[in-house]
Scaffold this motif. Structure first.
Motif, PDB file in Angstrom:
ATOM      1  N   ARG A 198      38.106  54.658  35.598  1.00 15.35           N
ATOM      2  CA  ARG A 198      37.461  55.520  34.603  1.00 15.35           C
ATOM      3  C   ARG A 198      36.231  56.182  35.214  1.00 15.35           C
ATOM      4  N   ASP A 199      36.006  57.413  34.785  1.00 13.18           N
ATOM      5  CA  ASP A 199      34.818  58.111  35.277  1.00 13.18           C
ATOM      6  C   ASP A 199      33.607  57.733  34.418  1.00 13.18           C
ATOM      7  N   ARG A 200      32.470  58.371  34.666  1.00 17.05           N
ATOM      8  CA  ARG A 200      31.228  58.026  33.951  1.00 17.05           C
ATOM      9  C   ARG A 200      31.314  58.296  32.454  1.00 17.05           C
ATOM     10  N   ASP A 201      32.233  59.188  32.061  1.00 13.64           N
ATOM     11  CA  ASP A 201      32.406  59.508  30.642  1.00 13.64           C
ATOM     12  C   ASP A 201      33.486  58.655  29.987  1.00 13.64           C
ATOM     13  N   GLY A 202      34.040  57.685  30.748  1.00 14.43           N
ATOM     14  CA  GLY A 202      35.050  56.794  30.187  1.00 14.43           C
ATOM     15  C   GLY A 202      36.461  57.338  30.207  1.00 14.43           C
ATOM     16  N   ARG A 203      36.666  58.482  30.846  1.00 14.71           N
ATOM     17  CA  ARG A 203      38.013  59.053  30.906  1.00 14.71           C
ATOM     18  C   ARG A 203      38.842  58.362  31.982  1.00 14.71           C
ATOM     19  N   GLU A 204      40.123  58.163  31.655  1.00 11.55           N
ATOM     20  CA  GLU A 204      41.045  57.491  32.572  1.00 11.55           C
ATOM     21  C   GLU A 204      41.524  58.450  33.653  1.00 11.55           C
ATOM     22  N   HIS A 205      41.589  57.935  34.899  1.00 13.06           N
ATOM     23  CA  HIS A 205      42.076  58.739  36.018  1.00 13.06           C
ATOM     24  C   HIS A 205      43.041  57.931  36.875  1.00 13.06           C
ATOM     25  N   GLN A 206      43.989  58.650  37.466  1.00  9.80           N
ATOM     26  CA  GLN A 206      44.887  58.068  38.456  1.00  9.80           C
ATOM     27  C   GLN A 206      44.411  58.539  39.829  1.00  9.80           C
ATOM     28  N   LEU A 207      44.153  57.601  40.736  1.00 12.07           N
ATOM     29  CA  LEU A 207      43.599  57.955  42.041  1.00 12.07           C
ATOM     30  C   LEU A 207      44.546  57.574  43.169  1.00 12.07           C
TER      31      LEU A 207
END
Length: 221
Positions: A198-207
């Motif tokens: 998750r980024d600083r805003d709490g959004r989910e990401h696939q890395l």
């Protein structure tokens, strides 16, 4: 050379027998050897295949009602229905459809009424299982092991321990330093780790995290 006489007394020479240069190998020996060779390499492959595996980060189950698109989430409940390689898990908040891939095609991976915990990627309305834990504590990893394509040079190197091995702790630290949190390893590729974060805003990401530390975001779920 040896000498022999014919009826008329003429002496003739009979060529001496040639010494055997090597013994002929029975066909059965070739057959046994041909069968043993792949078996030996198969055993070697099994013993070395552990080099390819990367443990997935355990995830605490969430209520089914709270499921949201994620590369690594988990639910816990009872098996309500089974449809081939898919089954429905029910908890007090709702139901979720779980897809198990080839491992569950016979419909016997779980039993109706069984308590299970399922971890995987939630997208398009269903949970694609990667780790299945039964009520008795048995855990199964589902899906491909990851790593280089089968039969490639990188695959061969990986099998015998010559390919670069991922330093999961160091790569996780690199992802955190890049501003991500709640980092969960979900698998590996030929030269990278698959990571949910998750980024600083709490959004989910696939890395896509290369073994060299390079981070690339994949399309969001």
């Amino acid at each position: 050379m040896s000498e022999n006489k014919t009826i008329d007394g003429t002496a003739t020479e009979i060529p001496a027998a040639r010494p055997e240069t090597g013994k002929r190998i029975p066909k059965r020996t070739w057959v046994v050897g041909a069968l043993a060779l792949p078996l030996a390499f198969g055993a070697m492959g099994l013993s070395l295949s552990k080099n390819r595996a990367v443990a997935q980060t355990p995830v605490a189950p969430v209520a089914i009602q709270a499921l949201a698109p994620s590369g690594a989430t988990a639910i816990k409940g009872d098996v309500a229905e089974i449809y081939g390689n898919k089954f429905v898990v029910q908890d007090p908040t709702g139901r979720a459809l779980v897809e198990t891939g080839r491992e569950g095609e016979d419909g016997k991976l779980v039993a109706k009424g069984e308590s299970v915990t399922v971890q995987g990627a939630f997208e398009n309305g269903f949970l694609r299982a990667r780790v299945l834990t039964h009520g008795d504590g048995r855990s199964q990893v589902l899906g491909p092991a990851g790593g280089p394509p089968f039969g490639s040079l990188d695959w061969a190197k990986d099998r015998i321990g010559l390919a670069p091995a991922p330093d999961v702790a160091a790569l996780t630290a690199t992802v955190k330093a890049a501003g991500y949190d709640d980092i969960r390893v979900t698998g590996r590729g030929p030269r990278h780790l698959e990571v949910a974060a998750r980024d600083r805003d709490g959004r989910e990401h696939q890395l896509h995290v290369g073994f060299d530390g390079q981070i690339r975001e994949r399309p969001t779920l």
